[in-house]
Design an enzyme around this catalytic site. Structure first.
Site, PDB file in Angstrom:
ATOM      1  N   GLU A   1       3.741  -6.831   1.720  1.00 25.02           N
ATOM      2  CA  GLU A   1       3.289  -7.234   0.374  1.00 25.02           C
ATOM      3  C   GLU A   1       3.244  -6.031  -0.561  1.00 25.02           C
ATOM      4  O   GLU A   1       2.184  -5.689  -1.088  1.00 25.02           O
ATOM      5  CB  GLU A   1       1.862  -7.790   0.460  1.00 25.02           C
ATOM      6  N   PRO A   2       4.371  -5.347  -0.758  1.00 21.00           N
ATOM      7  CA  PRO A   2       4.308  -4.187  -1.645  1.00 21.00           C
ATOM      8  C   PRO A   2       4.183  -4.588  -3.108  1.00 21.00           C
ATOM      9  O   PRO A   2       4.809  -5.555  -3.545  1.00 21.00           O
ATOM     10  CB  PRO A   2       5.653  -3.490  -1.389  1.00 21.00           C
TER      11      PRO A   2
ATOM     12  N   GLY B   1       0.752  -1.242   0.000  1.00 25.69           N
ATOM     13  CA  GLY B   1       0.000   0.000   0.000  1.00 25.69           C
ATOM     14  C   GLY B   1       0.779   1.285   0.000  1.00 25.69           C
ATOM     15  O   GLY B   1       0.186   2.355  -0.129  1.00 25.69           O
TER      16      GLY B   1
ATOM     17  N   CYS C   1     -13.541   3.733 -28.798  1.00 25.17           N
ATOM     18  CA  CYS C   1     -14.760   4.502 -29.034  1.00 25.17           C
ATOM     19  C   CYS C   1     -15.506   4.814 -27.741  1.00 25.17           C
ATOM     20  O   CYS C   1     -16.624   4.320 -27.519  1.00 25.17           O
ATOM     21  CB  CYS C   1     -15.658   3.744 -29.997  1.00 25.17           C
ATOM     22  N   GLU C   2     -14.869   5.537 -26.854  1.00 23.48           N
ATOM     23  CA  GLU C   2     -15.503   6.016 -25.622  1.00 23.48           C
ATOM     24  C   GLU C   2     -14.827   7.314 -25.253  1.00 23.48           C
ATOM     25  O   GLU C   2     -13.606   7.415 -25.347  1.00 23.48           O
ATOM     26  CB  GLU C   2     -15.247   5.048 -24.449  1.00 23.48           C
TER      27      GLU C   2
HETATM   28  N1  LLP Z   1      -1.750  -6.968  -0.620  1.00 21.10           N
HETATM   29  C1  LLP Z   1      -3.075  -6.991  -0.784  1.00 21.10           C
HETATM   30  C2  LLP Z   1      -3.887  -7.917   0.015  1.00 21.10           C
HETATM   31  C3  LLP Z   1      -3.671  -6.120  -1.723  1.00 21.10           C
HETATM   32  O1  LLP Z   1      -4.984  -6.147  -1.880  1.00 21.10           O
HETATM   33  C4  LLP Z   1      -2.869  -5.247  -2.486  1.00 21.10           C
HETATM   34  C5  LLP Z   1      -3.456  -4.363  -3.495  1.00 21.10           C
HETATM   35  C6  LLP Z   1      -1.481  -5.269  -2.278  1.00 21.10           C
HETATM   36  C7  LLP Z   1      -0.953  -6.145  -1.329  1.00 21.10           C
HETATM   37  C8  LLP Z   1      -0.529  -4.405  -3.024  1.00 21.10           C
HETATM   38  O2  LLP Z   1      -0.766  -3.045  -2.779  1.00 21.10           O
HETATM   39  P1  LLP Z   1       0.221  -1.950  -3.369  1.00 21.10           P
HETATM   40  O3  LLP Z   1       1.514  -2.040  -2.612  1.00 21.10           O
HETATM   41  O4  LLP Z   1       0.423  -2.214  -4.825  1.00 21.10           O
HETATM   42  O5  LLP Z   1      -0.462  -0.666  -3.132  1.00 21.10           O
HETATM   43  N2  LLP Z   1      -5.595  -1.264  -9.524  1.00 21.10           N
HETATM   44  C9  LLP Z   1      -5.404  -0.256  -8.493  1.00 21.10           C
HETATM   45  C10 LLP Z   1      -4.717  -0.791  -7.256  1.00 21.10           C
HETATM   46  C11 LLP Z   1      -5.403  -1.969  -6.613  1.00 21.10           C
HETATM   47  C12 LLP Z   1      -4.712  -2.456  -5.376  1.00 21.10           C
HETATM   48  C13 LLP Z   1      -5.390  -3.652  -4.812  1.00 21.10           C
HETATM   49  N3  LLP Z   1      -4.717  -4.310  -3.741  1.00 21.10           N
HETATM   50  C14 LLP Z   1      -4.650   0.916  -9.100  1.00 21.10           C
HETATM   51  O6  LLP Z   1      -4.303   0.875 -10.280  1.00 21.10           O
HETATM   52  O7  LLP Z   1      -4.409   1.914  -8.421  1.00 21.10           O
END
Ligand code: LLP
Length: 421
Positions: free
Chosen positions: A275-276, A239, A346-347
């Site tokens: 979990e990055p 996150g 086309c949007e």
């Molecule tokens: N762990 C879990 C359980 C998650 O649900 C996520 C992301 C991550 C790790 C990784 O998070 P990060 O470090 O990448 O922020 N498609 C969206 C982002 C969706 C994130 C969903 N979960 C976007 O393009 O902003």
């Protein structure tokens, strides 16, 4: 920091001119930098040292097997959320002992598959899932190591579609139910409790929501230990946000994030997992596209590029900003011109940027969308029967296509006409 810089007047990925890749591969394409991926992974391992830890790359952000292998070869774990992602981690050579299985709706088939192949732990998100996992593991004579994802009811202060830690979100078990659910887990056959899991959202640009959530996890660890559970791992989610513009954005650095983790949970003697996704992959990738037409509209100029919302969904889906830069370095003091940068789909939603000041551009010019490594290729579709675009990996002065553009035959041959027609 990334490895996409202008050299000799032309934007490079590490030591490779993007124009060379475009000439060989055609546009549009995604390109990733090995050095950037490695650097970002190492920032996290350094930030968490000397605590015992495992950085599990969230595959959902960028799941090409070659990219997973870059990180896996450095010792990274993988956070997977589907049987498909589990298979990708394995195909990259990552052992089951470094694969964490997350996700809100794991099926029994996925559980069985991961138990057979080996898994570090399941992050369990609900009581029905816990019971299903117990049934599956017991039926196989196996034991499933688990952490339970708790929902701490913390506002992550991010885009509503990617906040996950408020009680109204579908994720995890409400923190006040945790003791009861851990007690049930301890009684169930085939289940071994190893820790606690939390994840509150993505693209967080402040540490304070993390700190609130992790403080709650620390308190819960002590309560659960007093209840007799062995809590030896804390999975603290992903996150951490990235800068999407080069100007004034300065989200906290992995080092600050690591210090905060040590401050909040460092005294508990737990192994830490994180979990990055985005912080490792986001600024390690670009989407390179060419201008098809420059069209004069009413009070605006449209730059129609050959990439579209199906290739990079984030602007149309979340209103996300991606910096767009010319591949040929503009001469100093070139006056900016405003463009609406749009794709061919086309949007009206197929718009990457409105009134974006750019250097003057015309037909055939190459442009790069920055910060496109995370949630770019993985969210692409074939909408408008536009083939998924190639992915390219660069290392030093070498580059390789790590996913080829499918041919139209391959795409059309996936459809079948029923025999009755
Ligand atoms: N762990 C879990 C359980 C998650 O649900 C996520 C992301 C991550 C790790 C990784 O998070 P990060 O470090 O990448 O922020 N498609 C969206 C982002 C969706 C994130 C969903 N979960 C976007 O393009 O902003």
């Amino acid at each position: 920091m990334d490895h996409f810089l202008y050299k000799n007047g032309s934007l490079h990925a590490e030591d490779v001119p993007l124009s060379d890749i475009a000439a060989e591969v055609g546009t549009p394409f995604y390109v990733y930098s090995t050095a950037t991926l490695e650097r970002h992974y190492k920032l996290f391992t350094e930030a968490l040292s000397p605590l015992p830890h495992l950085v599990c790359f969230a595959i959902k952000s960028l799941s090409n097997i070659a990219v997973l292998k870059v990180l896996g070869d450095l010792g990274a774990g993988m956070d997977v959320v589907s049987g498909g992602e589990y298979r990708r981690a394995k195909a990259a050579g990552v052992p089951g002992s470094r694969i964490v299985f997350s996700g809100v709706g794991k099926t029994r088939e996925e559980m069985r598959f991961a138990l057979e192949g080996g898994v570090r732990q399941f992050n369990v998100e609900s009581e029905p899932e816990l019971r299903a996992l117990s049934e599956v593991a017991a039926s196989m004579g196996a034991t499933a190591p688990i952490a339970i994802r708790i929902n701490p009811d913390v506002d992550a202060k991010t885009h509503e579609k990617i906040a996950t830690g408020k009680k109204e979100n579908k994720f995890g078990i409400p923190i006040d139910r945790a003791r009861a659910v851990y007690a049930e887990a301890a009684r169930l056959p085939g289940i071994e409790v190893v820790g606690i899991d939390v994840h509150i959202g993505s693209q967080l640009t402040e540490l304070e929501p993390f700190e609130q959530a992790f403080a709650k996890v620390a308190e819960l660890t002590e309560t659960l230990r007093a209840d007799g559970h062995i809590i030896r791992r804390l999975d603290l989610g992903g996150g951490l946000g990235i800068p999407y513009t080069r100007s004034n954005e300065a989200p906290p650095l992995p080092l600050d994030y690591g210090a905060m983790i040590k401050r909040t949970v460092g005294h508990l003697g737990c192994e830490i997992e994180i979990e990055p996704g985005r912080l490792i992959s986001g600024n390690a990738g670009l989407l390179v596209s060419s201008v098809i037409y420059l069209k004069q509209g009413e009070g605006r100029d449209f730059l129609i590029v050959d990439a579209a919302m199906n290739d990079l969904a984030r602007p149309s889906m979340y209103g996300a900003h991606h910096d767009i830069v010319p591949v040929t370095e503009p001469a100093p003091a070139t006056a900016a011109q405003e463009f609406d940068v749009v794709g061919p789909v086309c949007e009206t939603g197929d718009t990457f940027a409105r009134h974006r000041p750019l250097t003057p551009l015309g037909e055939g010019d190459l442009v790069a969308f920055r910060s496109a490594g995370a949630y770019g290729a993985v969210m692409a579709s074939e909408y408008n029967t536009r083939p998924l675009i190639p992915e390219v990996l660069v290392k030093g002065d070498q580059f390789a296509v790590i996913r080829a553009r499918p041919s139209f035959d391959e795409i059309l041959n996936r459809d079948t006409i029923p025999t009755w027609m």
